[in-house]
Design a protein around this motif. Structure first.
Motif, PDB file in Angstrom:
ATOM      1  N   VAL A 236       0.842  -1.195   0.000  1.00  0.00           N
ATOM      2  CA  VAL A 236       0.000   0.000   0.000  1.00  0.00           C
ATOM      3  C   VAL A 236       0.879   1.248   0.000  1.00  0.00           C
ATOM      4  O   VAL A 236       1.807   1.379   0.791  1.00  0.00           O
ATOM      5  N   SER A 237       0.580   2.168  -0.924  1.00  0.00           N
ATOM      6  CA  SER A 237       1.237   3.471  -0.964  1.00  0.00           C
ATOM      7  C   SER A 237       0.199   4.526  -1.293  1.00  0.00           C
ATOM      8  O   SER A 237      -0.914   4.205  -1.733  1.00  0.00           O
ATOM      9  N   ASP A 238       0.571   5.796  -1.102  1.00  0.00           N
ATOM     10  CA  ASP A 238      -0.345   6.870  -1.464  1.00  0.00           C
ATOM     11  C   ASP A 238      -0.249   7.223  -2.947  1.00  0.00           C
ATOM     12  O   ASP A 238      -0.929   8.123  -3.424  1.00  0.00           O
ATOM     13  N   HIS A 239       0.620   6.515  -3.691  1.00  0.00           N
ATOM     14  CA  HIS A 239       0.752   6.699  -5.128  1.00  0.00           C
ATOM     15  C   HIS A 239       0.395   5.406  -5.859  1.00  0.00           C
ATOM     16  O   HIS A 239       0.505   4.315  -5.295  1.00  0.00           O
ATOM     17  N   ALA A 240       0.016   5.548  -7.103  1.00  0.00           N
ATOM     18  CA  ALA A 240      -0.186   4.392  -7.966  1.00  0.00           C
ATOM     19  C   ALA A 240       1.159   3.870  -8.449  1.00  0.00           C
ATOM     20  O   ALA A 240       2.149   4.614  -8.520  1.00  0.00           O
ATOM     21  N   CYS A 241       1.196   2.597  -8.786  1.00  0.00           N
ATOM     22  CA  CYS A 241       2.340   2.036  -9.473  1.00  0.00           C
ATOM     23  C   CYS A 241       2.095   2.238 -10.973  1.00  0.00           C
ATOM     24  O   CYS A 241       1.042   1.852 -11.499  1.00  0.00           O
TER      25      CYS A 241
END
Length: 249
Positions: A236-241
């Motif tokens: 989980v991150s606050d950005h997309a991959c």
């Protein structure tokens, strides 16, 4: 060939920089990132550019220069990935809270680019944010651009003097809003096409589209480019991959 750009938010999930998170949670998130990267099954042609990898912590501001210590999470990041992947670091990995890192296979055909693309020295505060690598005739600049004119100007100056095929990363700029909203147009003006439209959200916290791929206009693409922008479940991150895939280029 696939090029991946992913802002990992310091392994903090959706938390902000001031939010409290335990070392155990950070390490578990690092392990989840490793599982996700492994699932991509990258080839020797592929490369991954990660932004906001934990690096150092400032421990003493009373001395000149300030005293920094390497974060345990940076050491663990190296330990987790170094056995199976080749790691690319900035030319000047300065004292910094976070840094940009490139990942490739152990037998990768990518190598550090020479001569330098962007002219800067170890005293520039953004020296931790630039990866310069090449693969045959293709040169890649991996970035996490500060939202300031100084860094943008140096990058643009470097692009005007040096041929670069791909500019990849978190640009902290897109045309919908913000003080840097003119910068994507400037990149196109010096010879690059962008491949993620400004209405495709890549930064979930700010509901913005600041991650992108810029490709040299003269780059010959035989069978086209495909783009994938996705929220990951394993990590989980606050950005997309963001993934750029060029087939038989």
């Amino acid at each position: 060939m696939r090029i991946v750009s992913f802002n990992v938010n310091g392994f903090r999930g959706m938390l902000g920089q001031g939010d409290i998170i335990s070392d155990e949670a950070l390490y578990n998130n690092l392990q989840s990132l490793k599982e996700f990267i492994d699932s991509l099954k990258i080839t020797d042609e592929d490369v991954i550019i990660l932004q906001e990898v934990p690096h150092k912590i400032l421990v003493d501001k009373t001395t000149v220069p300030w005293v920094w210590e390497e974060q345990v999470m940076f050491q663990k990041f190296n330990s987790v990935f170094n056995k199976e992947y080749k790691l690319f670091y900035p030319r000047f990995l300065i004292d910094s809270n976070q840094c940009t890192v490139g990942l490739a296979s152990k037998n990768t055909i990518w190598k550090y680019s020479q001569p330098p693309i962007v002219k800067y020295d170890r005293y520039h505060h953004y020296g931790n944010k630039l990866i310069e690598i090449e693969n045959g005739n293709d040169i890649l600049l991996g970035v996490h651009v500060n939202p300031c004119d100084e860094m943008w100007n140096l990058i643009i100056k470097g692009l005007e003097k040096n041929r670069v095929t791909f500019i990849v990363g978190d640009f902290n700029a897109y045309e919908e809003r913000g003080k840097m909203k003119n910068k994507p147009g400037i990149l196109r003006g010096v010879g690059y096409n962008s491949y993620i439209p400004s209405n495709v959200i890549t930064d979930y916290k700010d509901n913005s589209s600041i991650d992108n791929f810029y490709v040299e206009k003269n780059k010959t693409i035989e069978n086209g480019i495909s783009i994938e922008v996705k929220k990951t479940r394993q990590f989980v991150s606050d950005h997309a991959c963001c993934i750029l895939d060029i087939t038989n280029s």
